[in-house]
Enzyme design. Sequence first.
Site, mmCIF file in Angstrom:
data_model
loop_
_atom_site.group_PDB
_atom_site.id
_atom_site.type_symbol
_atom_site.label_atom_id
_atom_site.label_comp_id
_atom_site.label_asym_id
_atom_site.label_seq_id
_atom_site.Cartn_x
_atom_site.Cartn_y
_atom_site.Cartn_z
ATOM 1 N N HIS A 1 28.299 50.056 13.152
ATOM 2 C CA HIS A 1 29.077 49.111 13.952
ATOM 3 C C HIS A 1 28.827 49.449 15.415
ATOM 4 C CE1 HIS A 1 32.220 47.147 16.042
ATOM 5 N NE2 HIS A 1 32.920 48.243 16.232
ATOM 6 N N CYS B 1 36.943 46.036 13.342
ATOM 7 C CA CYS B 1 35.546 46.499 13.431
ATOM 8 C C CYS B 1 34.922 46.779 12.073
ATOM 9 C CB CYS B 1 35.464 47.741 14.312
ATOM 10 S SG CYS B 1 35.987 47.371 15.988
ATOM 11 N N ASN C 1 30.409 45.180 22.220
ATOM 12 C CA ASN C 1 31.014 45.365 20.902
ATOM 13 C C ASN C 1 31.559 44.006 20.455
ATOM 14 O OD1 ASN C 1 32.849 45.843 18.821
ATOM 15 N ND2 ASN C 1 33.583 47.775 19.662
HETATM 16 N N1 COA Z 1 35.200 50.952 35.054
HETATM 17 C C1 COA Z 1 35.458 52.003 35.868
HETATM 18 N N2 COA Z 1 36.371 52.948 35.585
HETATM 19 C C2 COA Z 1 37.036 52.834 34.422
HETATM 20 C C3 COA Z 1 36.817 51.761 33.537
HETATM 21 C C4 COA Z 1 35.868 50.799 33.902
HETATM 22 N N3 COA Z 1 35.567 49.744 33.096
HETATM 23 N N4 COA Z 1 37.630 51.922 32.468
HETATM 24 C C5 COA Z 1 38.335 53.041 32.664
HETATM 25 N N5 COA Z 1 37.983 53.589 33.844
HETATM 26 C C6 COA Z 1 38.491 54.804 34.462
HETATM 27 C C7 COA Z 1 39.882 55.178 33.994
HETATM 28 O O1 COA Z 1 40.852 54.464 34.723
HETATM 29 C C8 COA Z 1 39.914 56.655 34.272
HETATM 30 O O2 COA Z 1 40.172 56.844 35.639
HETATM 31 P P1 COA Z 1 41.086 58.067 36.144
HETATM 32 O O3 COA Z 1 40.362 59.315 35.693
HETATM 33 O O4 COA Z 1 41.101 57.884 37.623
HETATM 34 O O5 COA Z 1 42.402 57.887 35.468
HETATM 35 C C9 COA Z 1 38.486 57.113 34.023
HETATM 36 O O6 COA Z 1 37.680 55.920 34.052
HETATM 37 C C10 COA Z 1 38.303 57.790 32.668
HETATM 38 O O7 COA Z 1 38.980 57.030 31.685
HETATM 39 P P2 COA Z 1 38.885 57.393 30.149
HETATM 40 O O8 COA Z 1 39.577 56.333 29.373
HETATM 41 O O9 COA Z 1 39.293 58.807 29.936
HETATM 42 O O10 COA Z 1 37.309 57.277 29.991
HETATM 43 P P3 COA Z 1 36.398 57.668 28.793
HETATM 44 O O11 COA Z 1 35.377 58.600 29.267
HETATM 45 O O12 COA Z 1 37.171 58.057 27.582
HETATM 46 O O13 COA Z 1 35.674 56.299 28.470
HETATM 47 C C11 COA Z 1 35.824 54.527 26.901
HETATM 48 C C12 COA Z 1 36.442 55.181 28.119
HETATM 49 C C13 COA Z 1 36.716 53.358 26.508
HETATM 50 C C14 COA Z 1 34.439 54.032 27.248
HETATM 51 C C15 COA Z 1 35.720 55.578 25.768
HETATM 52 O O14 COA Z 1 36.948 56.213 25.617
HETATM 53 C C16 COA Z 1 35.317 54.979 24.482
HETATM 54 O O15 COA Z 1 34.222 54.458 24.345
HETATM 55 N N6 COA Z 1 36.172 55.054 23.447
HETATM 56 C C17 COA Z 1 35.889 54.446 22.190
HETATM 57 C C18 COA Z 1 36.121 52.985 22.342
HETATM 58 C C19 COA Z 1 35.618 52.200 21.189
HETATM 59 O O16 COA Z 1 34.609 52.509 20.631
HETATM 60 N N7 COA Z 1 36.350 51.148 20.888
HETATM 61 C C20 COA Z 1 36.005 50.292 19.871
HETATM 62 C C21 COA Z 1 36.408 50.866 18.588
HETATM 63 S S1 COA Z 1 35.666 50.115 17.308
#
Ligand code: COA
Length: 349
Positions: free
Chosen positions: A276, A114, A306
């Site tokens: 980013h 990234c 992204n």
């Molecule tokens: N659709 C529906 N549910 C989803 C899902 C999707 N696409 N992806 C994950 N879930 C579920 C999980 O399974 C979890 O379910 P559970 O509570 O029953 O176990 C729940 O949603 C919460 O998961 P979690 O990973 O804790 O969610 P979050 O609020 O942290 O959001 C991201 C997930 C990935 C959106 C978030 O963590 C994020 O944006 N992180 C940064 C990622 C990023 O920027 N990456 C690039 C780096 S440059």
Amino acid sequence: MLTSKIAGIGCYVPANKITNEDLKEYMDTSDEWIQERTGIRERRYAHRTEETTTTMAVEASKIAIERAGITAQDIDFIVFATLSPDYYFPGCGVLVQRAMQMKEIGALDIRNQCSGFVYALSVADQFIKTGMYKNILVIGSEKHSFGLDFSTRGRNISVIFGDGAGAVVLQATEKEGQGIISTHLHSDGHSAELLAMYNPGTHANHWVKEPLADYIDAPIGEMFMSKEMIDKAQNFPFMDGPAVFKKAIVKFPEVIMEALIKNGLTTADINMLIPHQANLRISQFVQQKLALRDDQVFNNIQQYGNTTAASIPIALCEAWQQGKIKEDDLVCLAAFGSGFTWASALIRW
Ligand code: COA
């Protein structure tokens, strides 16, 4: 004194739009979940066989080169940032050199995910400042869609990423006060495995034991994907989303402030911040933390997801095309991602 200015910028995204609704065909997800957590409404996927990371890069590069008022023959060096190269090796830089019939110039690939484009820009800037090269083509391009897990198992990652490319011609200038003012690069490898694609690789599970061992495991001699590895989904990227989020919201503001303080500037001096496009929530958090107005920050993750190394040049290109960046504006680029690596660049447009 020589500095480097962006003489031309171009971007390219595939025509194929994939909405959040479309993804529901493959996995258990919803438009509401994706928009609420990431801000993403749709993304683009490259044509399966006719578009590659390099072909998209070439389209973006043609526009950048034309806008710079030069030809491909005038390019002295290529710096190509990607995590999704056409081949495991060689890199995409040489494929661009071939496709655009350039001279036998140097071509360098950068693997910083990234933050790859800001790293690439920084490397190119050093070559220009020393007088070694005059016109450098700096590219960020990704074809993520070829390697995501579209089952429910991979939904936390696959809904986020999209395909596309952006490119700039970085050109030497003697005009005082114009161009790249400074770049700032950082890394912390302690969390390398928290956002990574382990295979194909030579690690043979050297770095990490529990709890990721099962995910990462690559027996010696099978680094190029055994059937067992594929069955266990070890051929897909891994991301600890919450851990990435927590680190990103600290490092983005930090590296932006580092650039401003180094140059005796403040957040009020920024005309346009191009973060980013990791996640709209991260960008909003950074905006709030730095008390920036809406017109000081550009986001287009809603349309493209992204696109990793391509996200900053695509956003920069669109902001410029929409007239949101004008001559003499102070533009700040900032990135954070896998590694972890993070970086910023300050540019007087
Ligand atoms: N659709 C529906 N549910 C989803 C899902 C999707 N696409 N992806 C994950 N879930 C579920 C999980 O399974 C979890 O379910 P559970 O509570 O029953 O176990 C729940 O949603 C919460 O998961 P979690 O990973 O804790 O969610 P979050 O609020 O942290 O959001 C991201 C997930 C990935 C959106 C978030 O963590 C994020 O944006 N992180 C940064 C990622 C990023 O920027 N990456 C690039 C780096 S440059």
